[in-house]
Design an enzyme around this catalytic site. Sequence first.
Site, PDB file in Angstrom:
ATOM      1  N   ALA A 124      38.835  47.978  32.465  1.00  0.00           N
ATOM      2  CA  ALA A 124      37.907  47.217  33.321  1.00  0.00           C
ATOM      3  C   ALA A 124      36.495  47.772  33.153  1.00  0.00           C
ATOM      4  O   ALA A 124      35.752  47.326  32.259  1.00  0.00           O
ATOM      5  CB  ALA A 124      38.386  47.269  34.765  1.00  0.00           C
ATOM      6  N   ARG A 125      36.133  48.731  33.982  1.00  0.00           N
ATOM      7  CA  ARG A 125      34.843  49.399  33.858  1.00  0.00           C
ATOM      8  C   ARG A 125      35.037  50.876  34.160  1.00  0.00           C
ATOM      9  O   ARG A 125      35.820  51.235  35.049  1.00  0.00           O
ATOM     10  CB  ARG A 125      33.825  48.819  34.856  1.00  0.00           C
ATOM     11  CG  ARG A 125      33.191  47.527  34.391  1.00  0.00           C
ATOM     12  CD  ARG A 125      32.253  47.767  33.191  1.00  0.00           C
ATOM     13  NE  ARG A 125      31.625  46.563  32.708  1.00  0.00           N
ATOM     14  CZ  ARG A 125      32.095  45.793  31.712  1.00  0.00           C
ATOM     15  NH1 ARG A 125      33.213  46.121  31.092  1.00  0.00           N
ATOM     16  NH2 ARG A 125      31.428  44.723  31.323  1.00  0.00           N
ATOM     17  N   HIS A 145      35.647  51.268  23.964  1.00  0.00           N
ATOM     18  CA  HIS A 145      35.338  49.961  24.573  1.00  0.00           C
ATOM     19  C   HIS A 145      35.601  48.807  23.584  1.00  0.00           C
ATOM     20  O   HIS A 145      34.690  48.081  23.193  1.00  0.00           O
ATOM     21  CB  HIS A 145      33.880  49.925  25.068  1.00  0.00           C
ATOM     22  CG  HIS A 145      33.659  48.912  26.157  1.00  0.00           C
ATOM     23  ND1 HIS A 145      32.749  49.087  27.186  1.00  0.00           N
ATOM     24  CD2 HIS A 145      34.227  47.701  26.375  1.00  0.00           C
ATOM     25  CE1 HIS A 145      32.775  48.020  27.978  1.00  0.00           C
ATOM     26  NE2 HIS A 145      33.665  47.165  27.505  1.00  0.00           N
ATOM     27  N   PHE A 193      43.759  40.753  40.109  1.00  0.00           N
ATOM     28  CA  PHE A 193      44.638  39.777  39.457  1.00  0.00           C
ATOM     29  C   PHE A 193      43.876  38.504  39.111  1.00  0.00           C
ATOM     30  O   PHE A 193      44.294  37.387  39.432  1.00  0.00           O
ATOM     31  CB  PHE A 193      45.844  39.485  40.359  1.00  0.00           C
ATOM     32  CG  PHE A 193      47.073  39.089  39.593  1.00  0.00           C
ATOM     33  CD1 PHE A 193      47.556  39.884  38.559  1.00  0.00           C
ATOM     34  CD2 PHE A 193      47.764  37.937  39.904  1.00  0.00           C
ATOM     35  CE1 PHE A 193      48.701  39.525  37.848  1.00  0.00           C
ATOM     36  CE2 PHE A 193      48.909  37.559  39.201  1.00  0.00           C
ATOM     37  CZ  PHE A 193      49.368  38.368  38.168  1.00  0.00           C
ATOM     38  N   GLY A 194      42.740  38.689  38.426  1.00  0.00           N
ATOM     39  CA  GLY A 194      41.999  37.544  37.880  1.00  0.00           C
ATOM     40  C   GLY A 194      42.588  37.163  36.533  1.00  0.00           C
ATOM     41  O   GLY A 194      43.764  37.423  36.251  1.00  0.00           O
ATOM     42  N   ARG A 195      41.735  36.585  35.682  1.00  0.00           N
ATOM     43  CA  ARG A 195      42.231  36.066  34.399  1.00  0.00           C
ATOM     44  C   ARG A 195      42.830  37.165  33.528  1.00  0.00           C
ATOM     45  O   ARG A 195      43.882  36.977  32.915  1.00  0.00           O
ATOM     46  CB  ARG A 195      41.091  35.408  33.619  1.00  0.00           C
ATOM     47  CG  ARG A 195      40.402  34.283  34.355  1.00  0.00           C
ATOM     48  CD  ARG A 195      39.188  33.847  33.552  1.00  0.00           C
ATOM     49  NE  ARG A 195      38.318  32.972  34.301  1.00  0.00           N
ATOM     50  CZ  ARG A 195      37.352  33.393  35.111  1.00  0.00           C
ATOM     51  NH1 ARG A 195      37.121  34.685  35.286  1.00  0.00           N
ATOM     52  NH2 ARG A 195      36.600  32.529  35.762  1.00  0.00           N
ATOM     53  N   ILE A 196      42.140  38.325  33.456  1.00  0.00           N
ATOM     54  CA  ILE A 196      42.633  39.381  32.554  1.00  0.00           C
ATOM     55  C   ILE A 196      43.883  40.039  33.143  1.00  0.00           C
ATOM     56  O   ILE A 196      44.852  40.307  32.429  1.00  0.00           O
ATOM     57  CB  ILE A 196      41.523  40.411  32.244  1.00  0.00           C
ATOM     58  CG1 ILE A 196      40.298  39.705  31.637  1.00  0.00           C
ATOM     59  CG2 ILE A 196      42.042  41.488  31.289  1.00  0.00           C
ATOM     60  CD1 ILE A 196      39.084  40.597  31.418  1.00  0.00           C
ATOM     61  N   GLU A 206      29.089  55.546  29.211  1.00  0.00           N
ATOM     62  CA  GLU A 206      29.252  55.234  27.788  1.00  0.00           C
ATOM     63  C   GLU A 206      27.927  55.377  27.050  1.00  0.00           C
ATOM     64  O   GLU A 206      26.897  54.991  27.607  1.00  0.00           O
ATOM     65  CB  GLU A 206      29.768  53.800  27.631  1.00  0.00           C
ATOM     66  CG  GLU A 206      31.174  53.650  28.166  1.00  0.00           C
ATOM     67  CD  GLU A 206      31.710  52.227  28.078  1.00  0.00           C
ATOM     68  OE1 GLU A 206      31.116  51.393  27.369  1.00  0.00           O
ATOM     69  OE2 GLU A 206      32.716  51.962  28.723  1.00  0.00           O
ATOM     70  N   ARG A 234      41.813  41.489  45.863  1.00  0.00           N
ATOM     71  CA  ARG A 234      40.981  41.318  47.072  1.00  0.00           C
ATOM     72  C   ARG A 234      41.449  40.158  47.937  1.00  0.00           C
ATOM     73  O   ARG A 234      41.519  40.250  49.140  1.00  0.00           O
ATOM     74  CB  ARG A 234      39.541  41.033  46.637  1.00  0.00           C
ATOM     75  CG  ARG A 234      38.643  42.233  46.684  1.00  0.00           C
ATOM     76  CD  ARG A 234      37.265  41.853  46.302  1.00  0.00           C
ATOM     77  NE  ARG A 234      37.288  40.950  45.142  1.00  0.00           N
ATOM     78  CZ  ARG A 234      36.219  40.553  44.468  1.00  0.00           C
ATOM     79  NH1 ARG A 234      35.047  40.961  44.829  1.00  0.00           N
ATOM     80  NH2 ARG A 234      36.310  39.730  43.430  1.00  0.00           N
ATOM     81  N   GLY A 243      37.930  46.298  24.119  1.00  0.00           N
ATOM     82  CA  GLY A 243      38.664  45.199  24.760  1.00  0.00           C
ATOM     83  C   GLY A 243      38.486  43.837  24.089  1.00  0.00           C
ATOM     84  O   GLY A 243      39.447  43.165  23.746  1.00  0.00           O
TER      85      GLY A 243
HETATM   86  C1  DGY Z   1      32.889  42.428  29.054  1.00  0.00           C
HETATM   87  O1  DGY Z   1      32.899  41.288  28.608  1.00  0.00           O
HETATM   88  O2  DGY Z   1      32.504  42.668  30.189  1.00  0.00           O
HETATM   89  C2  DGY Z   1      33.379  43.502  28.151  1.00  0.00           C
HETATM   90  O3  DGY Z   1      33.565  44.720  28.729  1.00  0.00           O
HETATM   91  C3  DGY Z   1      32.507  43.597  26.926  1.00  0.00           C
HETATM   92  O4  DGY Z   1      33.337  42.996  26.022  1.00  0.00           O
END
Ligand code: DGY
Length: 322
Positions: free
Chosen positions: A240-241, A288, A155-158, A270, A179, A290
């Site tokens: 996220a990742r 990817h 629950f950070g900025r994004i 990727e 966390r 985002g």
């Molecule tokens: C980031 O900023 O980490 C993104 O995945 C790439 O835009």
Amino acid sequence: MQKPKVLVTRRWPAAVEAQMAANFDVDLNSADKPLSQDDFRDAMTRYDAILPTVTDKLPAAVFETSPRTRILANYGVGFAHIDTNAAKDRGIAVTNTPDVLSECTADIAMTLLLMTARRAGEGERELREGRWTGWRPTHLIGTKVSGATLGIIGFGRIGQAMAQRAHFGFGMKIIVQNRSPVPAEVLARYNATQVPTVEDLLPQADFVSLHCPGGTANRHLINARRLDLMKPSAFLINTARGEVIDEHALAQSLWFGTIAGAGLDVFEREPQVPDALLNADNLVLLPHLGSATRETREAMGFRVLENLTAFFDGRAPRDRVA
Ligand code: DGY
């Protein structure tokens, strides 16, 4: 005074490249070809600053030469592709670009959520392939988003930008796992409840959206055991990742229908995507995207420029992460 020598590892928006070239002695990657680890090892001896991004892997081995490089000013918020301990050992600063991409990344998470729930990918494929036979009451029935429960992991900025969209735009009930404890006033903003563990969150959520960092700490955070905790009617969204999800386990869950569907913008290797995922109809896949808007990609570049300028002026860069 001689300008610092700077390497930009991929093509950037033209406006930022132009400003970068005006302020520094810059080498741009106009061919936009990813650099190899040997290229990076060599670059470390030739540049004062390197500006990598998520496609550049910088493990400890890259730092073995005696570096001239003093700063890695990353273009992107995630920096798990850089061995920050190795950088620190060599006295190299690392910065990232938070804030400026939160809204667009949350927009893509919401795009995936809506597309999976409402079967938009399946519908578009059907229509383009000439398989649509017309409206009928039982055609491509999806899942209602408005009023459903969204579980947000990280629950950070994004994560908060996602909650903003889901709560205010779609009246969703928000539960979060993070966390550290989230301040009560932040939870109150979205009428959200924090639960202690991922295990507490998964069985309650109709949609689960991942917004935690990548890297070894969270590798396969969503594994077969945790996928089994999700409702069979639930959807998993990842912006996220890629490494946060065990892709093999996810493919099994999608194929056996132990969850209803998923939406992925990121992948473990990727640009490779396993066939088992490519062939799953109840999965929406994006390459990817985002932060991929003109406004955000420019803002990311200018944020790198700001960090770099502060560093070479002898001031603390705003976004130093190591
Ligand atoms: C980031 O900023 O980490 C993104 O995945 C790439 O835009």
